[in-house]
Scaffold this motif. Structure first.
Motif, PDB file in Angstrom:
ATOM      1  N   PHE A  59       0.846  -1.189   0.000  1.00 46.28           N
ATOM      2  CA  PHE A  59       0.000   0.000   0.000  1.00 46.28           C
ATOM      3  C   PHE A  59       0.885   1.244   0.000  1.00 46.28           C
ATOM      4  CE2 PHE A  59       0.771  -1.338   4.304  1.00 46.28           C
ATOM      5  CZ  PHE A  59       0.985  -0.177   5.016  1.00 46.28           C
ATOM      6  N   GLU A  60       0.253   2.401  -0.001  1.00 43.50           N
ATOM      7  CA  GLU A  60       0.998   3.658  -0.126  1.00 43.50           C
ATOM      8  C   GLU A  60       2.080   3.789   0.937  1.00 43.50           C
ATOM      9  OE1 GLU A  60       0.112   8.500  -0.334  1.00 43.50           O
ATOM     10  OE2 GLU A  60      -1.524   7.080   0.006  1.00 43.50           O
ATOM     11  N   GLY A  61       1.804   3.343   2.146  1.00 39.99           N
ATOM     12  CA  GLY A  61       2.753   3.521   3.237  1.00 39.99           C
ATOM     13  C   GLY A  61       3.993   2.657   3.152  1.00 39.99           C
ATOM     14  N   ASN A  62       3.915   1.493   2.478  1.00 36.10           N
ATOM     15  CA  ASN A  62       5.093   0.624   2.407  1.00 36.10           C
ATOM     16  C   ASN A  62       5.536   0.320   0.977  1.00 36.10           C
ATOM     17  OD1 ASN A  62       3.283  -1.275   1.417  1.00 36.10           O
ATOM     18  ND2 ASN A  62       3.698  -2.819   2.982  1.00 36.10           N
ATOM     19  N   GLU A  63       4.941   1.019   0.020  1.00 33.60           N
ATOM     20  CA  GLU A  63       5.216   0.757  -1.395  1.00 33.60           C
ATOM     21  C   GLU A  63       6.701   0.869  -1.719  1.00 33.60           C
ATOM     22  OE1 GLU A  63       3.398   2.124  -5.757  1.00 33.60           O
ATOM     23  OE2 GLU A  63       2.832   3.186  -3.920  1.00 33.60           O
ATOM     24  N   SER A  64       7.323   1.941  -1.262  1.00 37.35           N
ATOM     25  CA  SER A  64       8.747   2.153  -1.574  1.00 37.35           C
ATOM     26  C   SER A  64       9.619   1.066  -0.953  1.00 37.35           C
ATOM     27  CB  SER A  64       9.202   3.527  -1.066  1.00 37.35           C
ATOM     28  OG  SER A  64       8.527   4.559  -1.740  1.00 37.35           O
ATOM     29  N   ALA A  65       9.321   0.703   0.299  1.00 42.09           N
ATOM     30  CA  ALA A  65      10.150  -0.277   1.001  1.00 42.09           C
ATOM     31  C   ALA A  65       9.932  -1.691   0.477  1.00 42.09           C
ATOM     32  CB  ALA A  65       9.849  -0.220   2.498  1.00 42.09           C
ATOM     33  N   ARG A  66       8.713  -2.028   0.072  1.00 44.75           N
ATOM     34  CA  ARG A  66       8.403  -3.402  -0.323  1.00 44.75           C
ATOM     35  C   ARG A  66       8.734  -3.674  -1.789  1.00 44.75           C
ATOM     36  NH1 ARG A  66       4.350  -6.440   3.034  1.00 44.75           N
ATOM     37  NH2 ARG A  66       6.357  -6.906   3.991  1.00 44.75           N
ATOM     38  N   THR A  67       8.845  -2.647  -2.622  1.00 45.65           N
ATOM     39  CA  THR A  67       9.114  -2.869  -4.042  1.00 45.65           C
ATOM     40  C   THR A  67      10.387  -3.682  -4.279  1.00 45.65           C
ATOM     41  OG1 THR A  67       7.851  -0.943  -4.797  1.00 45.65           O
ATOM     42  CG2 THR A  67       9.623  -1.704  -6.232  1.00 45.65           C
ATOM     43  N   PRO A  68      11.526  -3.366  -3.637  1.00 37.91           N
ATOM     44  CA  PRO A  68      12.738  -4.169  -3.871  1.00 37.91           C
ATOM     45  C   PRO A  68      12.550  -5.645  -3.520  1.00 37.91           C
ATOM     46  CG  PRO A  68      13.294  -2.113  -2.779  1.00 37.91           C
ATOM     47  CD  PRO A  68      11.803  -2.213  -2.754  1.00 37.91           C
ATOM     48  N   GLU A  69      11.808  -5.910  -2.460  1.00 36.91           N
ATOM     49  CA  GLU A  69      11.543  -7.295  -2.053  1.00 36.91           C
ATOM     50  C   GLU A  69      10.782  -8.041  -3.140  1.00 36.91           C
ATOM     51  OE1 GLU A  69       8.358  -9.405   0.937  1.00 36.91           O
ATOM     52  OE2 GLU A  69       9.373  -7.582   1.652  1.00 36.91           O
ATOM     53  N   LEU A  70       9.778  -7.390  -3.712  1.00 33.20           N
ATOM     54  CA  LEU A  70       8.988  -8.026  -4.762  1.00 33.20           C
ATOM     55  C   LEU A  70       9.796  -8.190  -6.042  1.00 33.20           C
ATOM     56  CD1 LEU A  70       5.565  -6.229  -4.176  1.00 33.20           C
ATOM     57  CD2 LEU A  70       6.186  -8.575  -3.553  1.00 33.20           C
ATOM     58  N   VAL A  71      10.648  -7.231  -6.332  1.00 32.57           N
ATOM     59  CA  VAL A  71      11.510  -7.347  -7.516  1.00 32.57           C
ATOM     60  C   VAL A  71      12.445  -8.546  -7.374  1.00 32.57           C
ATOM     61  CG1 VAL A  71      13.399  -6.254  -8.803  1.00 32.57           C
ATOM     62  CG2 VAL A  71      11.382  -4.922  -8.165  1.00 32.57           C
ATOM     63  N   GLU A  72      12.979  -8.752  -6.182  1.00 27.48           N
ATOM     64  CA  GLU A  72      13.854  -9.910  -5.949  1.00 27.48           C
ATOM     65  C   GLU A  72      13.087 -11.210  -6.160  1.00 27.48           C
ATOM     66  OE1 GLU A  72      17.181 -10.256  -5.498  1.00 27.48           O
ATOM     67  OE2 GLU A  72      17.026  -8.163  -6.147  1.00 27.48           O
ATOM     68  N   ALA A  73      11.825 -11.241  -5.707  1.00 31.38           N
ATOM     69  CA  ALA A  73      11.010 -12.434  -5.929  1.00 31.38           C
ATOM     70  C   ALA A  73      10.798 -12.671  -7.422  1.00 31.38           C
ATOM     71  CB  ALA A  73       9.661 -12.287  -5.212  1.00 31.38           C
ATOM     72  N   PRO A  94      -1.601   2.015  -5.649  1.00 37.21           N
ATOM     73  CA  PRO A  94      -0.231   1.500  -5.684  1.00 37.21           C
ATOM     74  C   PRO A  94       0.014   0.653  -6.933  1.00 37.21           C
ATOM     75  CG  PRO A  94      -1.178   1.214  -3.508  1.00 37.21           C
ATOM     76  CD  PRO A  94      -2.294   1.644  -4.402  1.00 37.21           C
ATOM     77  N   GLY A  95       1.246   0.653  -7.398  1.00 42.76           N
ATOM     78  CA  GLY A  95       1.582  -0.182  -8.548  1.00 42.76           C
ATOM     79  C   GLY A  95       2.634   0.402  -9.462  1.00 42.76           C
ATOM     80  N   TYR A  96       2.611   1.724  -9.621  1.00 42.77           N
ATOM     81  CA  TYR A  96       3.529   2.344 -10.581  1.00 42.77           C
ATOM     82  C   TYR A  96       4.983   2.031 -10.264  1.00 42.77           C
ATOM     83  CZ  TYR A  96       6.497   5.827 -12.742  1.00 42.77           C
ATOM     84  OH  TYR A  96       7.517   6.428 -13.404  1.00 42.77           O
ATOM     85  N   ARG A  97       5.363   2.149  -8.998  1.00 41.08           N
ATOM     86  CA  ARG A  97       6.763   1.919  -8.626  1.00 41.08           C
ATOM     87  C   ARG A  97       7.194   0.490  -8.973  1.00 41.08           C
ATOM     88  NH1 ARG A  97       5.221   5.214  -4.201  1.00 41.08           N
ATOM     89  NH2 ARG A  97       6.498   7.081  -3.954  1.00 41.08           N
TER      90      ARG A  97
END
Length: 281
Positions: A59-73, A94-97
């Motif tokens: 969500f908006e509050g954790n989008e920046s922090a969680r994006t790298p984790e999802l990219v690694e997956a 959320p989604g653009y990042r």
């Protein structure tokens, strides 16, 4: 071999509108990134689907922090499904990042097309749909909101906005001020839900209606700036600006409103006012 990022549209109201592929993707994804995990749980229960992978919040509050984790997956070969509370991810959600990061890493991105409040409201509005411009949410502060609307004042395409119900009356009043009281618009609320309503009319009328309070998810569709349907000379433009100034509007706001009403660039009205001032009229 890298995985795939799947952007999935979810119902904006009626769960029966869920695209058929959504159930399959929910069951097969290795990771489901959800804007609200509680809403996701209600959705899967309504669809009779058991998520096959792990569920994480995005969500908006954790989008920046969680994006790298999802990219690694994704780089590890996972199929990651991204869902938001309603409609298509990335569209004022959320989604653009994550999409940008996936593209940067040459990861495949695909979509499960689904319901869209933007297109649904546009189609129901009764306004021209051949060309349109989506503006998302306007700024919350009044001054910033007016500035954004002034930027849109000369836009000839149909305009689509999202708005919170508690700000709707102020937003419609600001639109009437900047675009002109008679500009046609439609307020679409609770689309596809039990209390769906589409209220159509001039902006001034809609602003007066909204003062009583409106509930639900709101999408506002506004007619684009008109072609110059009447040829107004410089004297008439100046006269209209002065009428608005005498009523208490600031000159900048009066010029923007007259320009919108006449379907002219603001610069044209501004130049007419300056010329009249120099001539002493």
């Amino acid at each position: 071999m890298t995985g795939t990022l799947v952007l999935a549209g979810t119902p904006i109201g009626d769960v029966a509108d869920a695209p058929p592929r959504l159930s399959t993707e929910l069951a097969d994804a290795d990771v489901i990134a959800a804007e609200d995990t509680r809403r996701l749980r209600r959705l899967t229960q309504a669809l009779g689907v058991t998520p096959g992978g792990r569920v994480v919040s995005y969500f908006e509050g954790n989008e920046s922090a969680r994006t790298p984790e999802l990219v690694e997956a994704l780089r590890g070969g996972s199929r990651v499904l991204l869902v938001t509370d309603a409609g298509m991810p990335s569209v004022s959600d959320p989604g653009y990042r994550l999409v940008a990061a996936a593209v940067e890493h040459d990861i495949k991105v695909t979509a499960v097309p689904g319901p869209s409040a933007v297109l649904t409201a546009l189609a129901l509005s009764g306004l021209p749909v051949d060309r349109f411009c989506f503006e998302g949410f306007l700024p919350r502060k009044a001054g910033e909101r007016l500035s954004r609307l002034r930027e849109n004042a000369d836009e000839r395409r149909t305009l689509v906005y999202f708005e919170a119900p508690h700000r709707l009356d102020d937003t419609l009043a600001a639109m009437a001020e900047v675009f002109g009281a008679d500009r046609r618009a439609a307020v679409c609320r609770e689309l596809t839900k039990t209390y769906e309503e589409v209220k159509r009319g001039p902006l001034a009328d809609l602003a007066a209606w909204a003062v009583e309070g409106v509930r639900g998810e709101i999408t506002v569709v506004v007619e684009g700036a008109p072609e110059s349907s009447e040829e107004l000379d410089a004297d008439e433009l100046v006269r209209r600006v002065r009428i608005r100034e005498d009523a208490g509007e600031r000159r900048k706001e009066a010029i923007a409103a007259v320009a919108a009403e006449a379907g002219l660039p603001k610069r044209t009205v501004f130049d007419a006012v300056v010329a009249a001032k120099r001539s002493g009229d």
